[in-house]
Scaffold this motif. Sequence first.
Motif, PDB file in Angstrom:
ATOM      1  N   LYS A  32       4.408  -6.141  12.423  1.00  0.00           N
ATOM      2  CA  LYS A  32       3.208  -5.462  12.931  1.00  0.00           C
ATOM      3  C   LYS A  32       2.601  -4.470  11.941  1.00  0.00           C
ATOM      4  CE  LYS A  32       5.087  -5.714  17.564  1.00  0.00           C
ATOM      5  NZ  LYS A  32       5.771  -4.943  18.592  1.00  0.00           N
ATOM      6  N   CYS A  33       3.248  -4.270  10.800  1.00  0.00           N
ATOM      7  CA  CYS A  33       2.788  -3.276   9.831  1.00  0.00           C
ATOM      8  C   CYS A  33       1.437  -3.699   9.251  1.00  0.00           C
ATOM      9  CB  CYS A  33       3.827  -3.118   8.720  1.00  0.00           C
ATOM     10  SG  CYS A  33       3.425  -1.803   7.551  1.00  0.00           S
ATOM     11  N   ARG A  34       0.440  -2.857   9.448  1.00  0.00           N
ATOM     12  CA  ARG A  34      -0.935  -3.192   9.050  1.00  0.00           C
ATOM     13  C   ARG A  34      -1.201  -2.710   7.626  1.00  0.00           C
ATOM     14  NH1 ARG A  34      -4.625  -1.338  13.953  1.00  0.00           N
ATOM     15  NH2 ARG A  34      -4.220   0.590  12.856  1.00  0.00           N
ATOM     16  N   GLN A  59      -5.823  -6.064   4.110  1.00  0.00           N
ATOM     17  CA  GLN A  59      -7.211  -5.645   4.270  1.00  0.00           C
ATOM     18  C   GLN A  59      -7.948  -6.461   5.319  1.00  0.00           C
ATOM     19  OE1 GLN A  59      -8.909  -5.807   0.340  1.00  0.00           O
ATOM     20  NE2 GLN A  59      -8.052  -3.828  -0.214  1.00  0.00           N
ATOM     21  N   ASP A  60      -8.808  -5.758   6.061  1.00  0.00           N
ATOM     22  CA  ASP A  60      -9.710  -6.429   6.989  1.00  0.00           C
ATOM     23  C   ASP A  60     -11.006  -6.752   6.253  1.00  0.00           C
ATOM     24  OD1 ASP A  60     -11.215  -4.061   6.880  1.00  0.00           O
ATOM     25  OD2 ASP A  60     -10.628  -3.400   8.892  1.00  0.00           O
ATOM     26  N   LYS A 100     -10.333  -2.266   4.657  1.00  0.00           N
ATOM     27  CA  LYS A 100      -9.354  -1.279   5.131  1.00  0.00           C
ATOM     28  C   LYS A 100      -8.034  -1.970   5.455  1.00  0.00           C
ATOM     29  CE  LYS A 100     -12.712   1.876   6.970  1.00  0.00           C
ATOM     30  NZ  LYS A 100     -12.552   3.270   7.174  1.00  0.00           N
ATOM     31  N   MET A 101      -6.935  -1.273   5.210  1.00  0.00           N
ATOM     32  CA  MET A 101      -5.627  -1.831   5.556  1.00  0.00           C
ATOM     33  C   MET A 101      -5.499  -1.775   7.071  1.00  0.00           C
ATOM     34  SD  MET A 101      -2.912  -0.880   2.569  1.00  0.00           S
ATOM     35  CE  MET A 101      -2.718   0.827   2.964  1.00  0.00           C
ATOM     36  N   ASN A 102      -5.813  -2.902   7.700  1.00  0.00           N
ATOM     37  CA  ASN A 102      -5.912  -2.937   9.156  1.00  0.00           C
ATOM     38  C   ASN A 102      -5.319  -4.206   9.759  1.00  0.00           C
ATOM     39  OD1 ASN A 102      -6.669  -1.460  11.361  1.00  0.00           O
ATOM     40  ND2 ASN A 102      -8.798  -2.129  11.343  1.00  0.00           N
ATOM     41  N   ARG A 103      -4.701  -5.061   8.920  1.00  0.00           N
ATOM     42  CA  ARG A 103      -4.140  -6.315   9.412  1.00  0.00           C
ATOM     43  C   ARG A 103      -2.668  -6.416   9.060  1.00  0.00           C
ATOM     44  NH1 ARG A 103      -9.088 -10.205   7.593  1.00  0.00           N
ATOM     45  NH2 ARG A 103     -10.411  -9.769   9.389  1.00  0.00           N
ATOM     46  N   SER A 104      -1.944  -7.109   9.922  1.00  0.00           N
ATOM     47  CA  SER A 104      -0.513  -7.343   9.688  1.00  0.00           C
ATOM     48  C   SER A 104      -0.327  -8.707   9.025  1.00  0.00           C
ATOM     49  CB  SER A 104       0.237  -7.325  11.021  1.00  0.00           C
ATOM     50  OG  SER A 104      -0.106  -8.470  11.778  1.00  0.00           O
ATOM     51  N   ASP A 156      -1.436 -11.207  11.408  1.00  0.00           N
ATOM     52  CA  ASP A 156      -2.896 -11.303  11.519  1.00  0.00           C
ATOM     53  C   ASP A 156      -3.502 -12.173  10.422  1.00  0.00           C
ATOM     54  OD1 ASP A 156      -2.892  -9.554  13.721  1.00  0.00           O
ATOM     55  OD2 ASP A 156      -3.206  -7.787  12.448  1.00  0.00           O
TER      56      ASP A 156
END
Length: 145
Positions: free
Chosen positions: A51-53, A56-57, A61-65, A68
Amino acid sequence: MRALLQRVSEAQVRVDGELIGQCGPGLMILVCAMRGDTEASAEQLAAKVSKCRIFQDDLGKMNRSVLDIGGSALVVSQFTLSADTRSGNRPGFSTAAAPEDGDRLYTHFAQALQGLGVPVETGRFGADMKVSLVNDGPVTIWMEV
């Protein structure tokens, strides 16, 4: 348990020149079981890693695991993550789990991560491994449970 996560474009591990594990975009994970760790510790760490995000989205931004992005993981045992460097010049490793426990918990971690939906390949516990990777970012994260 302790883990060092590296966001990678690719990673490989070889033993005696033979490729035994690899991953594409995703995570290179160095794992160390500590004295007193249990299967529950391995499962908790696997859940945190999955789950660690840190990817990059669409906005950068670092927002995806790793889940994802549909990434994969290369999991390699590394007892030296237990190094105690507080005194002297030679690290101590007495806090690492005994080899039989380390092997069991390393394997359990990799299986737990796979069970959460992350494709996993591994190194070989206790072997002299040669690891190569392309660190993406670079992004390196320390985790402990």
